[in-house]
Design a protein around this motif. Structure first.
Motif, PDB file in Angstrom:
ATOM      1  N   ASP A 146      -5.220   6.668  15.930  1.00 43.93           N
ATOM      2  CA  ASP A 146      -3.996   7.461  15.788  1.00 43.93           C
ATOM      3  C   ASP A 146      -2.905   7.005  16.754  1.00 43.93           C
ATOM      4  OD1 ASP A 146      -5.047   9.052  13.755  1.00 43.93           O
ATOM      5  OD2 ASP A 146      -6.013  10.378  15.192  1.00 43.93           O
ATOM      6  N   ALA A 147      -3.155   5.934  17.487  1.00 39.62           N
ATOM      7  CA  ALA A 147      -2.188   5.443  18.468  1.00 39.62           C
ATOM      8  C   ALA A 147      -0.914   4.966  17.768  1.00 39.62           C
ATOM      9  CB  ALA A 147      -2.797   4.311  19.277  1.00 39.62           C
ATOM     10  N   ASP A 148       0.192   5.087  18.485  1.00 42.07           N
ATOM     11  CA  ASP A 148       1.481   4.684  17.924  1.00 42.07           C
ATOM     12  C   ASP A 148       1.542   3.212  17.561  1.00 42.07           C
ATOM     13  OD1 ASP A 148       2.508   7.242  18.038  1.00 42.07           O
ATOM     14  OD2 ASP A 148       3.445   6.967  20.004  1.00 42.07           O
ATOM     15  N   ASP A 149       0.817   2.355  18.302  1.00 40.55           N
ATOM     16  CA  ASP A 149       0.861   0.929  17.971  1.00 40.55           C
ATOM     17  C   ASP A 149       0.171   0.630  16.647  1.00 40.55           C
ATOM     18  OD1 ASP A 149      -1.540   1.571  19.243  1.00 40.55           O
ATOM     19  OD2 ASP A 149      -1.794  -0.423  20.102  1.00 40.55           O
ATOM     20  N   ASP A 150      -0.858   1.392  16.279  1.00 40.39           N
ATOM     21  CA  ASP A 150      -1.488   1.212  14.968  1.00 40.39           C
ATOM     22  C   ASP A 150      -0.564   1.701  13.853  1.00 40.39           C
ATOM     23  OD1 ASP A 150      -3.706  -0.050  15.903  1.00 40.39           O
ATOM     24  OD2 ASP A 150      -5.090   1.610  15.582  1.00 40.39           O
ATOM     25  N   LEU A 151       0.143   2.807  14.097  1.00 44.66           N
ATOM     26  CA  LEU A 151       1.112   3.287  13.105  1.00 44.66           C
ATOM     27  C   LEU A 151       2.214   2.257  12.924  1.00 44.66           C
ATOM     28  CD1 LEU A 151       1.377   7.045  14.116  1.00 44.66           C
ATOM     29  CD2 LEU A 151       0.394   6.138  12.019  1.00 44.66           C
ATOM     30  N   ALA A 152       2.669   1.663  14.014  1.00 43.68           N
ATOM     31  CA  ALA A 152       3.703   0.633  13.936  1.00 43.68           C
ATOM     32  C   ALA A 152       3.184  -0.593  13.189  1.00 43.68           C
ATOM     33  CB  ALA A 152       4.163   0.247  15.342  1.00 43.68           C
ATOM     34  N   ALA A 153       1.935  -0.951  13.405  1.00 40.77           N
ATOM     35  CA  ALA A 153       1.351  -2.100  12.701  1.00 40.77           C
ATOM     36  C   ALA A 153       1.330  -1.851  11.198  1.00 40.77           C
ATOM     37  CB  ALA A 153      -0.058  -2.373  13.213  1.00 40.77           C
ATOM     38  N   VAL A 154       0.939  -0.652  10.784  1.00 40.22           N
ATOM     39  CA  VAL A 154       0.925  -0.326   9.347  1.00 40.22           C
ATOM     40  C   VAL A 154       2.344  -0.363   8.789  1.00 40.22           C
ATOM     41  CG1 VAL A 154       0.435   1.490   7.659  1.00 40.22           C
ATOM     42  CG2 VAL A 154      -1.223   0.975   9.456  1.00 40.22           C
ATOM     43  N   ARG A 155       3.307   0.147   9.541  1.00 44.78           N
ATOM     44  CA  ARG A 155       4.704   0.115   9.087  1.00 44.78           C
ATOM     45  C   ARG A 155       5.212  -1.316   8.925  1.00 44.78           C
ATOM     46  NH1 ARG A 155       5.813   3.731  13.329  1.00 44.78           N
ATOM     47  NH2 ARG A 155       5.496   5.843  12.638  1.00 44.78           N
ATOM     48  N   ALA A 156       4.636  -2.262   9.657  1.00 45.76           N
ATOM     49  CA  ALA A 156       5.077  -3.660   9.589  1.00 45.76           C
ATOM     50  C   ALA A 156       4.450  -4.433   8.430  1.00 45.76           C
ATOM     51  CB  ALA A 156       4.751  -4.359  10.914  1.00 45.76           C
ATOM     52  N   PHE A 157       3.431  -3.861   7.771  1.00 51.30           N
ATOM     53  CA  PHE A 157       2.824  -4.531   6.621  1.00 51.30           C
ATOM     54  C   PHE A 157       3.869  -4.674   5.510  1.00 51.30           C
ATOM     55  CE2 PHE A 157      -1.700  -2.623   7.453  1.00 51.30           C
ATOM     56  CZ  PHE A 157      -1.876  -3.483   8.520  1.00 51.30           C
ATOM     57  N   PRO A 158       3.706  -5.653   4.622  1.00 54.06           N
ATOM     58  CA  PRO A 158       4.618  -5.781   3.471  1.00 54.06           C
ATOM     59  C   PRO A 158       4.580  -4.506   2.612  1.00 54.06           C
ATOM     60  CG  PRO A 158       3.215  -7.725   3.670  1.00 54.06           C
ATOM     61  CD  PRO A 158       2.697  -6.711   4.643  1.00 54.06           C
ATOM     62  N   ALA A 159       5.729  -4.117   2.101  1.00 52.51           N
ATOM     63  CA  ALA A 159       5.849  -2.864   1.339  1.00 52.51           C
ATOM     64  C   ALA A 159       4.867  -2.766   0.171  1.00 52.51           C
ATOM     65  CB  ALA A 159       7.281  -2.671   0.861  1.00 52.51           C
ATOM     66  N   PRO A 160       4.668  -3.820  -0.649  1.00 47.68           N
ATOM     67  CA  PRO A 160       3.705  -3.674  -1.755  1.00 47.68           C
ATOM     68  C   PRO A 160       2.286  -3.363  -1.261  1.00 47.68           C
ATOM     69  CG  PRO A 160       5.081  -5.602  -2.111  1.00 47.68           C
ATOM     70  CD  PRO A 160       5.374  -5.107  -0.717  1.00 47.68           C
ATOM     71  N   LEU A 161       1.884  -3.961  -0.142  1.00 49.28           N
ATOM     72  CA  LEU A 161       0.563  -3.701   0.423  1.00 49.28           C
ATOM     73  C   LEU A 161       0.478  -2.250   0.916  1.00 49.28           C
ATOM     74  CD1 LEU A 161      -2.225  -4.654   1.410  1.00 49.28           C
ATOM     75  CD2 LEU A 161      -1.102  -5.406   3.519  1.00 49.28           C
ATOM     76  N   VAL A 162       1.504  -1.806   1.620  1.00 48.91           N
ATOM     77  CA  VAL A 162       1.526  -0.423   2.111  1.00 48.91           C
ATOM     78  C   VAL A 162       1.476   0.556   0.937  1.00 48.91           C
ATOM     79  CG1 VAL A 162       2.923   1.322   3.302  1.00 48.91           C
ATOM     80  CG2 VAL A 162       2.696  -0.970   4.268  1.00 48.91           C
ATOM     81  N   ASN A 163       2.215   0.263  -0.120  1.00 50.53           N
ATOM     82  CA  ASN A 163       2.225   1.163  -1.278  1.00 50.53           C
ATOM     83  C   ASN A 163       0.865   1.233  -1.953  1.00 50.53           C
ATOM     84  OD1 ASN A 163       4.867   1.899  -0.899  1.00 50.53           O
ATOM     85  ND2 ASN A 163       5.684   0.419  -2.356  1.00 50.53           N
ATOM     86  N   ARG A 164       0.151   0.099  -2.063  1.00 47.92           N
ATOM     87  CA  ARG A 164      -1.202   0.116  -2.648  1.00 47.92           C
ATOM     88  C   ARG A 164      -2.168   0.887  -1.768  1.00 47.92           C
ATOM     89  NH1 ARG A 164      -3.766  -5.100  -3.736  1.00 47.92           N
ATOM     90  NH2 ARG A 164      -5.310  -3.746  -4.717  1.00 47.92           N
ATOM     91  N   MET A 165      -2.072   0.673  -0.459  1.00 47.08           N
ATOM     92  CA  MET A 165      -2.940   1.404   0.466  1.00 47.08           C
ATOM     93  C   MET A 165      -2.622   2.903   0.414  1.00 47.08           C
ATOM     94  SD  MET A 165      -3.034  -1.011   3.821  1.00 47.08           S
ATOM     95  CE  MET A 165      -4.624  -1.710   4.219  1.00 47.08           C
ATOM     96  N   ALA A 166      -1.352   3.225   0.401  1.00 45.57           N
ATOM     97  CA  ALA A 166      -0.946   4.630   0.383  1.00 45.57           C
ATOM     98  C   ALA A 166      -1.399   5.318  -0.901  1.00 45.57           C
ATOM     99  CB  ALA A 166       0.566   4.752   0.538  1.00 45.57           C
TER     100      ALA A 166
END
Length: 179
Positions: free
Chosen positions: A123-143
């Motif tokens: 839950d650390a902020d650096d992990d949240l920042a890492a997920v935010r830095a992923f490419p949008a299509p990858l984030v959307n599939r994961m989400a």
């Protein structure tokens, strides 16, 4: 009754017609048993979904396609994700609107390593920042997978697939009571 549904012509003895009394219910034992069955670790937490991500680098040793296991989470953890990741919708008080944190929070809370079963992120902020830095299509599939295991609405998942950047989830579909 016979096979054709008619009553037999012979009379049965009265003892054969009497049913045995039901077994007594010991309430304290049944409550204790129920509590032990609902105790920590005793309840299987709903949905698990394995999603393959061929767009990511394969496993360097086995060459296997990268896969992430998304698991549903407990009520309290899901309520925390919703609280941190959603704001009241000023246009409609019955709805809550996702803020920029909802998607990364949902991914971080539900993504697990399929081999070890451990969470991929903290839950650390650096992990949240890492997920935010992923490419949008990858984030959307994961989400989308995270939303499915969390039991959130199909409408929210569709909006993620469209890449609209805004997601509305009705208060009635969330796990926490509406404020």
């Amino acid at each position: 009754m016979s096979e054709n549904g008619a009553f037999p012509r012979t009379l049965e003895t009265p003892a054969a017609l009497v049913q045995a009394p039901p077994a007594p219910v010991v309430r304290s034992a049944s409550v204790t048993g129920l509590r032990s069955r609902l105790g920590a670790g005793a309840v299987k937490l709903g949905k698990v979904e394995l999603v393959q991500f061929p767009e990511l680098d394969p496993d360097p040793i086995t060459g296997a396609v990268c896969a992430v296991e998304f698991r549903s989470i407990g009520y309290e953890a899901q309520a925390e994700v919703e609280e941190r990741g959603m704001d009241a919708d000023p246009r409609d008080p019955t709805k809550r609107r996702a803020n920029r944190q909802l998607v990364p929070l949902a991914i971080v809370a539900t993504a697990h390593d399929p081999a070890s079963g451990e969470r991929l992120f903290t839950d650390a902020d650096d992990d949240l920042a890492a997920v935010r830095a992923f490419p949008a299509p990858l984030v959307n599939r994961m989400a989308a997978a995270a939303f499915r295991v969390l039991g959130w609405s199909v409408e929210a998942e569709k909006r993620l697939g469209e890449g609209s950047g805004t997601t509305e989830i009705s208060a009635s579909s969330s796990s926490s009571p509406a404020s």
